[in-house]
Each structure stands twice: as structure tokens, then as C-alpha cells.
Design a protein around this motif. Structure first.
Motif, mmCIF file in Angstrom:
data_model
loop_
_atom_site.group_PDB
_atom_site.id
_atom_site.type_symbol
_atom_site.label_atom_id
_atom_site.label_comp_id
_atom_site.label_asym_id
_atom_site.label_seq_id
_atom_site.Cartn_x
_atom_site.Cartn_y
_atom_site.Cartn_z
ATOM 1 N N GLN A 199 -91.395 -33.472 -14.539
ATOM 2 C CA GLN A 199 -92.746 -33.637 -15.073
ATOM 3 C C GLN A 199 -93.513 -32.319 -15.007
ATOM 4 O OE1 GLN A 199 -93.610 -35.777 -17.129
ATOM 5 N NE2 GLN A 199 -94.983 -37.157 -16.113
ATOM 6 N N LYS A 200 -93.107 -31.412 -14.091
ATOM 7 C CA LYS A 200 -93.796 -30.127 -13.983
ATOM 8 C C LYS A 200 -93.597 -29.274 -15.234
ATOM 9 C CE LYS A 200 -93.452 -30.005 -8.934
ATOM 10 N NZ LYS A 200 -92.853 -29.349 -7.761
ATOM 11 N N LEU A 201 -92.613 -29.615 -16.047
ATOM 12 C CA LEU A 201 -92.382 -28.881 -17.296
ATOM 13 C C LEU A 201 -93.103 -29.509 -18.479
ATOM 14 C CD1 LEU A 201 -88.558 -28.101 -17.067
ATOM 15 C CD2 LEU A 201 -90.470 -26.588 -16.535
ATOM 16 N N ARG A 202 -93.728 -30.675 -18.286
ATOM 17 C CA ARG A 202 -94.411 -31.318 -19.397
ATOM 18 C C ARG A 202 -95.589 -30.447 -19.819
ATOM 19 N NH1 ARG A 202 -90.070 -33.511 -19.006
ATOM 20 N NH2 ARG A 202 -89.724 -35.695 -18.562
ATOM 21 N N ALA B 106 -77.503 -31.009 -22.051
ATOM 22 C CA ALA B 106 -77.903 -31.201 -23.450
ATOM 23 C C ALA B 106 -79.406 -31.455 -23.541
ATOM 24 C CB ALA B 106 -77.120 -32.360 -24.063
ATOM 25 N N GLY B 107 -79.937 -32.282 -22.647
ATOM 26 C CA GLY B 107 -81.379 -32.538 -22.634
ATOM 27 C C GLY B 107 -82.169 -31.288 -22.293
ATOM 28 N N LEU B 108 -81.684 -30.508 -21.309
ATOM 29 C CA LEU B 108 -82.371 -29.277 -20.927
ATOM 30 C C LEU B 108 -82.432 -28.294 -22.087
ATOM 31 C CD1 LEU B 108 -83.621 -27.300 -18.927
ATOM 32 C CD2 LEU B 108 -81.323 -26.781 -18.090
ATOM 33 N N ILE B 109 -81.369 -28.197 -22.864
ATOM 34 C CA ILE B 109 -81.354 -27.290 -24.021
ATOM 35 C C ILE B 109 -82.447 -27.678 -25.015
ATOM 36 C CG2 ILE B 109 -79.995 -26.642 -26.055
ATOM 37 C CD1 ILE B 109 -77.514 -26.741 -24.197
ATOM 38 N N LEU C 280 -77.989 -25.103 -12.183
ATOM 39 C CA LEU C 280 -79.149 -24.855 -13.035
ATOM 40 C C LEU C 280 -80.423 -25.385 -12.392
ATOM 41 C CD1 LEU C 280 -77.508 -25.783 -16.420
ATOM 42 C CD2 LEU C 280 -78.326 -23.515 -15.778
ATOM 43 N N ASN C 281 -81.499 -24.638 -12.560
ATOM 44 C CA ASN C 281 -82.808 -25.064 -12.077
ATOM 45 C C ASN C 281 -83.819 -24.975 -13.217
ATOM 46 O OD1 ASN C 281 -85.250 -25.493 -10.887
ATOM 47 N ND2 ASN C 281 -84.970 -24.069 -9.207
ATOM 48 N N PRO C 282 -84.119 -26.080 -13.897
ATOM 49 C CA PRO C 282 -85.052 -26.030 -15.028
ATOM 50 C C PRO C 282 -86.418 -25.467 -14.670
ATOM 51 C CG PRO C 282 -83.900 -28.122 -14.985
ATOM 52 C CD PRO C 282 -83.570 -27.441 -13.710
ATOM 53 N N LEU C 283 -86.859 -25.629 -13.419
ATOM 54 C CA LEU C 283 -88.198 -25.155 -13.062
ATOM 55 C C LEU C 283 -88.300 -23.637 -13.064
ATOM 56 C CD1 LEU C 283 -89.462 -27.617 -10.315
ATOM 57 C CD2 LEU C 283 -89.682 -27.713 -12.776
ATOM 58 N N LYS C 284 -87.175 -22.943 -13.118
ATOM 59 C CA LYS C 284 -87.241 -21.492 -13.239
ATOM 60 C C LYS C 284 -87.853 -21.068 -14.570
ATOM 61 C CE LYS C 284 -83.842 -19.399 -10.147
ATOM 62 N NZ LYS C 284 -82.645 -18.521 -10.074
ATOM 63 N N MET C 285 -87.912 -21.999 -15.521
ATOM 64 C CA MET C 285 -88.583 -21.690 -16.784
ATOM 65 C C MET C 285 -90.041 -21.310 -16.543
ATOM 66 S SD MET C 285 -87.045 -24.687 -19.266
ATOM 67 C CE MET C 285 -88.220 -24.331 -20.585
#
Length: 459
Positions: free
Chosen positions: A169-172, A392-395, A440-445
Motif C-alpha cells: 500500500q506504501k506504493l499506492r 509479473a504484478g510488480l512489473i 526483490l524489494n518493491p519499496l526500493k522504488m
């Protein structure tokens, strides 16, 4: 003339009363699954759902079933359907209603036990007055902490566990809106609430009915839910797929976990044909199957999809160190090969090693939408099958972000090599054959925006 609800006669009982119908309907919260089991078509079920509350839908379903089949054996078939779906408790309660025609009599409560008389306490002794306390010192308010990216895992994020996976949710507002993932698998539970409004198209390559993508195994439903399942509560905790805003193209290529290349070829060709008419038909393809043997036709179709800017994500396999990475996941440079890690970030023992391995994603202790009802989550088996759709979702989240920032950068990112570089900026390790580039860590975005990587690939 069709029988009305209030006078339906059943061999289990004489007359079914209105209050019995209401009580029976109350035992059918997942009436859509029962309707499917009884042979009702998708359009009939959709008609029952239209402009009705859930309670009204259940009664309307019973009306429809009774009116279509007549009173005789109606409830016996209903009970059989419930038992075959594993809903034994509901079946027994409905059977009891039909046999008795009334609720079971209330149980008499045992007479209350007399309590012993209260014991008198000894007289209290006078206490000295309390010592004066200094006034409390004000405490500083806690400061918000940045996301923890120290170890490069999905940081206990996408173990797809309720409340933990919700960290995304932090990426929303990034949720994959505007993008489409094709899932080639065992089908999908089209009636599950997590997929409401998300299914862009369905096509079955199994059997004669191209519209029948009902999942009788659960593997495909799990993969679709991990990639794109909607937000919901599970046991009081939040749960969501990685990209709950994406659309799904469902390609059923197997009844069970045994896949045939012939059907996979037909599905990949179908996607290529659709892309000739609509270049935005699909953005990412998730393949959670593989074989020791390669196939030239599959290889050629994957290369053609890659040439059209479609990114293909493949599960590495589940043979551990005893075998090579599966095909097509070992098509290095044409697909992203994904292995699995556990809750602590360790490579899963079933996840194979190899130079083709790109990244690890969560593949153990996974929750996903159930293929057997319309609301609940289920605990699925471990496997790299469930790590691939998470990536796939992260991409899709990455592509959505780049498209909003700069269309030119977005077009550059629609390439396996460039997407690998972006994902490397979110990973934990230098490359090795055991973990690829690691977890992988999506929050690094939030720290290394993808546009920085596209503009400077050597970052």
C-alpha cells in the motif's frame, strides 16, 4: 405453472414453508458455486445477481432451481451438490430442515447452581497517604520511519500473507491500472470476488468450449490472485495481490498441473493474433509451468511476443539442485526466470540454481483466492509457480509509474533487458547461480525511482 416457493413439495418432506426457504437460503452464502455444480450457466447466474442483495440472490436462486426442475428431488440434488463441494455442515442442516419442517426444539437449560454465601473480608487497616509523585515529563512524538530496505527482500512484504503483503500500500496509487497480465494456466474461478471487474478476456484451449475457463485445480486461480487479486480482509487482516488494478487475460491450457505444448502454442499464438489488432491487449505474460524438454514453436512465439514489447515471466521449476532450470524459463535474454525464497529470505530448497536465474520472489507460505468459493482465501502449496506472478504484478507497477512520468522512458522499459536492470535496482545481491540477483524489494522504488535506471542503466 411453476411452483411457488411457499408450496414446493419434496420427497424429503411434505410442504416447504416460506420460513423454511429463508432458512435454507441462509445456508447458501456461496450459492454461485452450488449453481455451477447444478449445471446453471454463467448468464443465468449473472441474471440472478443483477440488482439484488446477497440475501435476495439466494432466494432467487432457489426459485430458479425449483422452477426449472420441479419440486421432486430438488432438495436432494441441492444436498448432493453441497456434499460434493465439501460443504457437509450446510448439507446436513438443510437436510434436517427438509425432514423436520421446523427448527429443532430448544434445549432445556440445567437448573442454576446455588453459589456459596460470600465470605466476609477482615476489616481493612488504615493506609498511610501516598507519597507525592513528580509530574510526568512530556515524551517526544515518534517520528515516521522510512521503509526498511536493508536486506533487499520484499522485506517480508510479498510473502502474500495478510497484513504483511499489505505493505505494498506504501506504493499506492500504483496498482497496475491500465495494464494487462495474461495468465496461461489451469483457468480461474471467475466468480471469486477478488476478480470482479478484472477479467478482460477468457479463452480455453482445453476441450470444445472456448469460453469454459472454470478452474478445477486451483493452480491458475492462485497465480491470477497473487498477480492481480483485489483488496480484501482475511481473518481481520488486509490482503491484496501485487497489482490489484490490472486486468487479466485468462488462457486455460490445462485441466490439472500437466501441461501440453500443443495447447501452450495455441494460447501464445492467440495472444500474438490479438496484439496485431490491439497493441495494448497484453503487457506481461506469466507462465508457471515448464519442462525439461524445450520446444522450438514455443521458443519462436516467445521471441515474437518479446519483439512486440511483451515481457514474459517464467517459473524456474521445483526440482531443486537435482535438475536444470525448466524450459521456457531458461530462455535467457528472452524471459525473466524467477526462483523462490522462504519467509526469511533464504532460497527455497525446491528452487533450482543456474546462470539463467534472474531473481527470487516469495514462493512459500502463500495465500491466494480460493477456487472453491467466491470470497475466501486459501493457503496454497509452495513453488516457484507462485513467485513468477508476483514479479509479473510488480512489473505492471513499474510500467504504470514510468508511463505516468515519461512515455519515452516507458517505451524503453518494455524490454526484458531494460526491465532486468530496473529490477536489479530493487534487488539485494550481486549475481550468483543460486539466487540470481537475489530477493526483490518493491519499496526500493521509493528510494531508487525506475526512471533513474532507464536514464542511467549503469546506476
Amino acid at each position: 405453472q411453476q411452483p411457488s416457493v411457499g408450496v414446493s413439495v419434496d420427497p424429503l418432506k411434505g410442504e416447504i414453508q416460506d420460513d423454511d426457504i429463508q432458512e435454507i437460503a441462509g445456508e447458501l452464502p456461496n450459492w454461485q458455486l452450488v449453481a455451477k455444480k447444478l449445471g446453471m450457466g454463467y448468464q443465468v447466474i449473472e441474471g440472478i445477481e443483477t440488482n439484488r442483495t446477497p440475501a435476495e440472490q439466494r432466494v432467487a436462486f432457489l426459485n430458479k432451481w425449483i422452477g426449472k426442475n420441479g419440486a421432486a428431488a430438488t432438495y436432494e440434488k441441492l444436498i448432493e451438490a453441497l456434499k460434493s463441494l465439501g460443504q457437509q455442515g450446510a448439507a446436513e442442516r438443510i437436510e434436517r430442515i427438509c425432514k423436520q419442517g421446523q427448527k429443532p426444539p430448544p434445549q432445556l437449560l440445567p437448573p442454576p447452581q446455588l453459589l456459596p454465601p460470600p465470605q466476609l473480608l477482615p476489616p481493612s487497616q488504615p493506609q498511610p497517604p501516598p507519597e507525592p509523585q513528580p509530574p510526568p515529563q512530556p515524551q517526544p512524538s515518534p517520528q515516521p520511519q522510512p521503509p526498511d530496505t536493508s536486506n533487499g527482500t520484499f522485506k517480508n512484504i510479498p510473502h502474500n500473507q495478510p497484513n504483511v503483503f499489505w505493505e505494498l500500500q506504501k506504493l499506492r496509487p500504483l496498482d497496475g491500472t491500465g495494464f494487462t497480465i495474461a495468465i496461461l494456466d489451469t483457468g480461474i474461478n471467475v466468480y471469486h470476488s477478488d476478480f470482479k471487474g478484472k477479467i478482460k478476456a477468457v479463452r480455453s484451449f482445453v476441450g470444445q468450449d472456448s469460453a469454459n475457463v472454470i478452474d478445477s485445480d486451483g493452480h491458475g486461480t492462485s497465480c491470477a490472485g497473487i498477480a492481480a487479486g483485489g483488496e480484501q480482509m482475511c481473518n481481520g487482516l488486509h490482503w491484496s495481490g501485487v497489482a490489484p488494478g490490472v486486468k487479466i487475460v485468462v488462457c486455460k491450457v490445462a485441466h490439472s498441473k500437466i501441461f501440453e505444448y500443443k495447447l501452450v502454442i495455441e494460447a501464445l499464438q492467440f495472444l500474438l493474433d490479438q496484439l496485431q489488432h490491439d497493441e495494448s491487449y497484453v503487457d506481461v505474460v506469466s507462465l508457471s509451468f515448464g519442462s525439461k524438454e524445450s520446444n522450438d514453436d514455443v521458443k519462436q512465439l516467445i521471441k515474437q511476443l518479446k519483439g512486440l514489447g511483451v515481457i514474459i515471466v517464467c517459473a524456474a521449476g521445483n526440482h531443486g539442485c537435482t535438475a536444470d532450470i525448466n524450459f521456457p524459463a531458461r530462455m535467457m535474454g528472452d524471459v525473466l526466470c524467477i526462483g523462490a525464497h522462504d519467509k526469511l529470505g533464504n532460497r527455497s530448497p525446491f528452487s533450482p540454481k543456474g546462470r539463467e536465474l534472474a531473481f527470487l520472489a516469495p514462493g512459500e507460505h502463500i495465500w491466494a483466492p480460493s477456487y472453491q468459493d467466491v470470497f475466501s482465501l486459501t493457503y496454497v502449496a509452495d513453488g516457484t509457480s507462485f513467485a513468477a506472478p508476483a514479479v509479473a504484478g510488480l512489473i505492471c507497477l513499474i510500467l504504470q509509474h514510468l508511463k505516468e512520468i515519461d512515455p519515452t522512458l516507458y517505451k524503453k522499459a518494455r524490454d526484458v533487458e531494460m526491465m532486468t536492470k530496473i529490477l536489479k535496482s530493487l534487488s539485494s545481491d550481486m549475481f550468483d547461480a543460486e539466487k540470481g540477483y537475489g530477493l526483490l524489494n518493491p519499496l526500493k522504488m521509493l528510494i531508487i525511482p525506475p526512471e533513474n535506471v532507464v536514464q542511467n542503466p549503469n546506476i
